[in-house]
Enzyme design. Sequence first.
Site, PDB file in Angstrom:
ATOM      1  N   HIS A 180      37.624  38.947  -3.126  1.00 54.61           N
ATOM      2  CA  HIS A 180      36.575  39.959  -3.178  1.00 54.61           C
ATOM      3  C   HIS A 180      36.949  41.065  -4.170  1.00 54.61           C
ATOM      4  O   HIS A 180      38.091  41.157  -4.611  1.00 54.61           O
ATOM      5  CB  HIS A 180      36.290  40.541  -1.788  1.00 54.61           C
ATOM      6  CG  HIS A 180      37.498  41.132  -1.106  1.00 54.61           C
ATOM      7  ND1 HIS A 180      38.469  40.352  -0.518  1.00 54.61           N
ATOM      8  CD2 HIS A 180      37.888  42.420  -0.912  1.00 54.61           C
ATOM      9  CE1 HIS A 180      39.400  41.136   0.014  1.00 54.61           C
ATOM     10  NE2 HIS A 180      39.080  42.392  -0.225  1.00 54.61           N
ATOM     11  N   LYS A 226      43.201  52.998   4.204  1.00 49.65           N
ATOM     12  CA  LYS A 226      43.047  53.390   2.794  1.00 49.65           C
ATOM     13  C   LYS A 226      41.600  53.838   2.611  1.00 49.65           C
ATOM     14  O   LYS A 226      40.682  53.031   2.756  1.00 49.65           O
ATOM     15  CB  LYS A 226      43.389  52.219   1.873  1.00 49.65           C
ATOM     16  CG  LYS A 226      43.363  52.588   0.386  1.00 49.65           C
ATOM     17  CD  LYS A 226      43.954  51.461  -0.466  1.00 49.65           C
ATOM     18  CE  LYS A 226      43.825  51.784  -1.950  1.00 49.65           C
ATOM     19  NZ  LYS A 226      42.959  50.865  -2.674  1.00 49.65           N
ATOM     20  N   ASP A 282      43.051  40.030   0.655  1.00 57.45           N
ATOM     21  CA  ASP A 282      43.864  40.978   1.421  1.00 57.45           C
ATOM     22  C   ASP A 282      45.087  40.261   1.989  1.00 57.45           C
ATOM     23  O   ASP A 282      44.974  39.144   2.490  1.00 57.45           O
ATOM     24  CB  ASP A 282      43.056  41.575   2.574  1.00 57.45           C
ATOM     25  CG  ASP A 282      42.005  42.565   2.093  1.00 57.45           C
ATOM     26  OD1 ASP A 282      42.010  42.896   0.890  1.00 57.45           O
ATOM     27  OD2 ASP A 282      41.182  43.000   2.917  1.00 57.45           O
ATOM     28  N   HIS A 327      40.706  40.246  -5.555  1.00 58.88           N
ATOM     29  CA  HIS A 327      41.951  40.041  -4.811  1.00 58.88           C
ATOM     30  C   HIS A 327      41.614  39.483  -3.421  1.00 58.88           C
ATOM     31  O   HIS A 327      40.461  39.525  -2.987  1.00 58.88           O
ATOM     32  CB  HIS A 327      42.704  41.371  -4.647  1.00 58.88           C
ATOM     33  CG  HIS A 327      41.989  42.359  -3.768  1.00 58.88           C
ATOM     34  ND1 HIS A 327      40.842  43.028  -4.171  1.00 58.88           N
ATOM     35  CD2 HIS A 327      42.223  42.761  -2.487  1.00 58.88           C
ATOM     36  CE1 HIS A 327      40.420  43.801  -3.188  1.00 58.88           C
ATOM     37  NE2 HIS A 327      41.232  43.656  -2.145  1.00 58.88           N
TER      38      HIS A 327
END
Length: 364
Positions: free
Chosen positions: A292, A217, A238, A236
């Site tokens: 993060h 991404k 990962d 969020h």
Amino acid sequence: MAAASVASRVESLASSGIQSIPKEYIRPKEELTSIGDVFDEAKKEEGPQLPTIDLKGMMDSEDKAVRDECRAQLINAAKEWGVMHLINHGIPDDLMESVKKAGEGFFELPIEEKEKYANDQASGKIQGYGSKLANNASGQLEWEDYFFHLVFPEDKRDLSIWPKNPTDYTEVTSEYARQLRVLATKILSVLSLGLGLEEGRLEKEVGGMEELLLQMKINYYPKCPQPELALGVEAHTDVSALTFILHNMVPGLQLFYEGKWVTAKCVPNSIIMHVGDTVEILSNGKYKSILHRGLVNKEKVRISWAVFCEPPKEKIILQPLPEVVSEKDPALFPPRTFAQHIEHKLFRKSQEGKKEEKDALVSK
């Protein structure tokens, strides 16, 4: 719902000359108190700093003691932080620069040209050029556009949606993905040893060479006229096994560590590596998947290249490995497929919000 229109791209909004951002990009009041100037934040020398792990000893040394010391540092960083800068990681600097140049070249194209690669999240076509759609009641949006595509294994790629311009995009991105896949194996081997397991165990548990997917991404964060009100990406963790990140040396990444937001400094030629939820689950929480987020700024466009190493969605049951569970350390996570884990996170986010995210939002 059709793919986003040109008008809804953040880049289009940012270049329109607006002085104030639309309300759907403004973060909730309790979150705003923790958003500062990213350049000031990145200069701070006091307080905790994201660890830098030099892999040279692990990669090159004939000396077992040197290799063991390097591994121990990596394992400790994965347990304490779950995120680190990797240097001397074996991927050539010129290849990383070529990957960045190719990605920047794509985002320098006119928006109309980029729209030829637009994804359509509503119909399940997630690969391609996109912007975040509102997925919560407040209609909150993030200050970024992106390009998302599967880059490894090579037989699972859809090269028809890869950018044709710049002309070397496919060549350099493919080579980077191949080399990153080798690095992922080395990291997973060390993390396996850190749990007292045989070297290949974690790699096997996340799908091995055939099934572990590498999804890239490219995040494009335009200049923002009111950076103190917005986020490039909201708080969020990962879902991946591991995430590897390159960036264009503009600060923005923040980690929620010991109750405070810590801004990652820019380390030349490093790759930032996150432990994701998948490895946190398999290790029964011994390795951390850290919360993060990304800040934006008025002065510089920030671009990052995140590669998420993800297990297959349905084939593997993610749960703490039996060797790391005991009466003293009971399993912290129920068994779920990777797809169910993603669903669970989305459901919790929409229903109640994770407690640590709430804590993070109000911390200063």
